[in-house]
Design a protein around this motif. Structure first.
Motif, PDB file in Angstrom:
ATOM      1  N   TYR A 285       0.836  -1.207   0.000  1.00  0.00           N
ATOM      2  CA  TYR A 285       0.000   0.000   0.000  1.00  0.00           C
ATOM      3  C   TYR A 285       0.863   1.246   0.000  1.00  0.00           C
ATOM      4  O   TYR A 285       0.568   2.236  -0.678  1.00  0.00           O
ATOM      5  CB  TYR A 285      -0.940  -0.047   1.213  1.00  0.00           C
ATOM      6  N   THR A 288       2.045   1.698  -3.416  1.00  0.00           N
ATOM      7  CA  THR A 288       1.008   2.304  -4.250  1.00  0.00           C
ATOM      8  C   THR A 288       1.081   3.819  -4.171  1.00  0.00           C
ATOM      9  O   THR A 288       1.072   4.520  -5.185  1.00  0.00           O
ATOM     10  CB  THR A 288      -0.387   1.867  -3.761  1.00  0.00           C
ATOM     11  N   LEU A 289       1.170   4.293  -2.925  1.00  0.00           N
ATOM     12  CA  LEU A 289       1.221   5.739  -2.732  1.00  0.00           C
ATOM     13  C   LEU A 289       2.422   6.336  -3.439  1.00  0.00           C
ATOM     14  O   LEU A 289       2.302   7.299  -4.205  1.00  0.00           O
ATOM     15  CB  LEU A 289       1.327   6.061  -1.232  1.00  0.00           C
TER      16      LEU A 289
END
Lengths: 310, 508
Positions: A285, A288-289
């Motif tokens: 995650y 992703t950022l």
């Protein structure tokens, strides 16, 4: 003997990468169709959960995995139909409807699972899709393990991407779909039915998201767990952007994110890595950022994305 | 119906919200003629043609086409009946190729597209036959506006149009391109094509059409043979009263320099440099006009001068004071006023009332506010006085400004900006999309402001406007000035060439 463990690590990581990427590929390629038609479905996570549960439930009850997949497909069709009615026909705000789908998917799948399957307190597992070793090819050192010892859902991703790219770029339907997402009024003046085209775009996206969800319960693991999708639906949304709204772009971007999942899994399994596993789990995650912030300037979204018509 | 290709009979069309766009229009078009549909914005021309093209359904009325009653439910029906339309805003998908745009919507959905080679060939052949110079393989967004328009025309011809409708086709073209287009249309008519040409420009009507139908407020004022009429009569039919065709411009002697900028460079939203080092100065009692086809950097130039986007420059001065950074408050204090290009997006807040829009820039000041509280009586009184002074047509000053016509909206912007008696007035496209009456009014106000001593920078794609108002004219092309010319009507030709990027020697 330094080389061998490193190679083995790489081999298992690459094989896991494709496996981990599989549910994301289904959802992301589907979302490419939805967004190319001008509709933004942020409810992927919820639809994946519904698909995961529908697939699991029917496969568990009937003992037939194909029926399970079929059930996921139908659940996707129904979800997509409802989503399209609200966003295309009623022209409700797409973000709001999508958020509602995420909540409904989470609540509905958890509720049904608890009422039907968690009474006994035992985990009710099923027999998932087994790896199909491709004769001959699977014995190639290194590559055999990475590419040719997977289950049917994993192989299916390649078929899907090839087919998706063909439909999107080589058929009249694909041309209509792309024009509807860019300039719906122009499409309208040539006689294209804009709402119908968008319905199909939404349905394709929802069905593939549900199949992606089902791949988690029928192929990747052998059971349903509440919230099993764990954000893959949202990652798929990021993947669509990162993959520049093309099927192949979504495929490669999914593999990139799959590699982050695989990496953190491998790292968790290594006793000499002293990072608490919670941090490792956050890796995909975080990635992703970082990726979204730093690398997504190059592509432009469909011009009419998120805008109801007329 | 004997010798008519199209007869639209008693067409009524209204929209939700109560706008009656067409109120019993009857229009007859003969085969092989160029028929102009003349009227102001909002007269109902585009709506009428959209009905013929299947985009709207009329509330009532009948259409006869080629001697038979025609039922059109969609554009598909129109295309099948060989009716083609070139819209004012092009109906081309920018990310697709020319050829893809041409075949878009023509195949059943399941068809695999495998005959693009043939399509390309046919487009090339047609392009050669009609002299359209269209490359089927190009992506539409890489084409110039003129090229896109030719693609639109070719698209209609490709589908075998017998009747071609063009909606304000010259609005986006340079004078030379317009000239070329009008000749081309005459050519098509000579080959037997019937053309309906929507416009509000009188010269074009006189130049290109065989007959003309004038619309006003959704009704037909009359249909006349072009050879039997003249611009003055057409203008009267269009507006419903005598129109001042020429503005009286007093001779003035420009005073000291009020605004100057050296080597201004501005990037657009995509990061491309679209204003590439321009320098100029504007003096007291002077209108400096900037001519050019839309999209050559004028928008960004205006925004940067108004302090709404960043620009780089060597020097900028307003009323002698050095401007160093983007500071709207300071520009405002130094006496800059800005009439923006897009009144609906920038000049006004559409959901706000007329009164609220009038005090958008002054609501914090006395007498409109005291100790942080708005004083509604003062705001209303002020608005009422301005509304009557500028004869703005509003029902109630508390109604949403979105309900006003374009012309009246523009009057509100102009009234608000001029009320502050600016030293420097920046005006961008002040009369685009508004009716003749309001146009006349706005232009007179600009000249009055000039005579009162303001320095005025007028940016406009409307050459006629530039020539009517300016004391000096700079021509902008691709972010640079191609040269300066005096507003001598004899020089329109040269200015047109400069607008197309040609370097021209102008002798004073």
């Amino acid at each position: 003997m330094e080389l061998m463990p490193a190679l083995l690590f790489l081999q298992s990581m690459l094989a896991a990468t494709w496996r981990m990427a599989t549910p994301i590929i289904y959802a992301a390629v589907g979302e490419v169709f939805t967004e190319r038609s001008g509709v933004l479905n942020i409810g992927l996570e919820g639809i994946m959960l519904i698909g995961a549960f529908a697939g699991y439930s029917v496969a568990y009850e009937t003992g037939n995995l194909v029926l399970g997949l079929l059930a996921a497909l139908v659940s996707g069709l129904l979800s997509g139909l409802i989503f399209a009615i609200f966003t295309v026909s009623v022209k409700a705000n797409q973000i709001v409807v999508g958020a509602a789908f995420n909540m409904i998917g989470m609540g509905l799948s958890a509720f049904l699972y608890r009422t039907i399957y968690s009474q006994s307190g035992r985990v009710l597992s099923l027999q998932p899709f087994r790896p199909l070793d491709i004769p001959g090819l699977s014995d190639i050192p290194f590559l055999g393990e990475v590419l040719f010892r997977h289950n049917i859902m994993v192989y299916g991703t390649v078929v899907l991407v090839v087919l998706a790219a063909f439909v999107l770029y080589r058929t009249a339907f694909g041309l209509s779909l792309r024009s509807v997402g860019e300039h719906p009024k122009a499409a309208d003046t040539t006689g294209i039915n804009v709402p119908a085209t968008r319905y199909v775009g939404v349905l394709i996206g929802a069905v593939l998201a549900a199949l992606g969800g089902a791949s988690l319960t029928l192929a990747y693991s052998d059971q349903f767990v509440e919230g099993i999708v764990t954000g893959r639906g949202f990652i798929a949304l990021a993947v669509v952007v990162f993959g520049a709204w093309s099927p192949w772009g979504a495929f490669w971007a999914s593999l990139l994110f799959g590699s982050f999942y695989a990496l953190q899994l491998r790292l968790q399994a290594m006793p000499e890595v002293l990072i608490p596993y919670q941090f490792l789990q956050a890796l995909p995650y975080l990635a992703t950022l970082v990726v979204l912030i730093s690398l997504t300037r190059r592509a432009r979204a469909p011009r009419a994305l998120g805008v109801p018509y007329p | 119906m004997e010798d008519y290709l199209v007869r639209m009979e008693n067409i009524y069309k209204s929209f939700p919200g109560g706008v009656q766009a067409n109120r019993g229009i009857t229009l007859e078009v003969r085969p092989g003629e160029i028929h102009c549909l003349l009227g102001e914005n909002g007269a109902g021309k585009t709506v009428l043609m959209s009905i013929l093209y299947g985009l709207y359904k009329p509330d009532s009325g009948t259409i006869y086409y080629k001697g038979k009653k025609l039922d059109i439910h969609s554009t598909k029906d129109a295309i099948a009946n060989r009716i083609g339309m070139v819209h004012q805003h092009f109906m081309l998908v920018p990310t697709l190729t020319v050829a893809e745009n041409v075949v878009l919507g023509q195949y059943p959905a399941w068809k695999v597209i495998n005959d693009m080679d043939k399509v390309h060939e046919r487009i090339r052949a047609m392009s050669d036959e009609f002299g359209l110079d269209v490359d089927p393989a190009k992506i539409v967004q890489d084409l110039s506006v003129g090229e896109q328009q030719r693609v639109e025309i070719l698209k209609a011809l490709y589908h075998g149009a017998d009747l071609l409708i063009l909606d304000e086709p010259t609005a986006v073209l340079t004078p030379q391109e317009s000239e070329h287009l009008l000749k081309f249309l005459r050519d098509l008519a000579n080959r037997g094509l019937t053309i309906i040409f929507i416009t509000h420009k009188l010269e074009e009507v006189m130049q290109v059409s065989d007959r003309v139908t004038v619309l006003r407020d959704g009704k037909v004022v009359g249909t006349v043979n072009t050879s039997d009429t003249n611009p003055r009569e057409l203008a009267r039919m269009m507006v419903g009263r005598e129109v001042l065709m020429e503005l009286k411009k007093a001779q003035t002697e420009p005073g000291k320099v009020i605004f100057l900028v050296r080597n201004l460079r501005v990037k657009d939203a995509r990061g491309l440099e679209v204003v590439r080092g321009v320098s100029f100065e504007v003096r007291e009692r002077e209108v400096l006009g900037i001519a050019g086809v839309s999209g050559n950097g004028q928008t960004e130039l205006a925004l940067a001068l108004a302090g709404l986007i960043e620009g780089e420059f060597d020097e900028m001065r307003l009323d002698g004071q050095l401007i160093t950074k983007r500071d709207l408050q300071r520009l405002h204090r130094l006496g800059m006023a800005h009439i923006p290009e897009d009144r609906q997006k920038m000049g006004l807040i559409l959901p706000f009332s007329v009164a609220e829009n009038f005090v958008l820039k002054t609501y914090r000041d006395e007498p409109f506010a005291r100790r942080g509280f708005l004083r509604f009586d003062a705001i209303r009184d002020y608005t009422r006085s301005q509304v009557s002074k500028f004869s703005i047509r509003v029902g109630d000053i508390e109604e949403e400004i979105a309900h006003l016509s374009g012309g009246n909206q523009q009057k509100v912007v102009v009234a608000r900006e001029l009320d502050r008696q600016p030293r420097f007035l920046l005006v961008n496209q002040p009369t685009r999309g508004i009716d003749i009456g309001a146009t006349e009014f706005v232009r007179q106000q600009i000249l009055a402001e000039r005579d009162a001593g303001a320095a005025i920078l007028l940016i406009s794609a409307d050459l006629e406007e530039i020539f009517a108002l300016s004391d000096r004219i700079l021509v902008m092309f691709e972010g640079r000035f191609m040269g300066e010319v005096p507003p001598d009507p004899a020089l329109i030709e040269q200015v047109g060439l400069m607008m197309a990027g040609k370097t021209v020697q102008v002798s004073d």
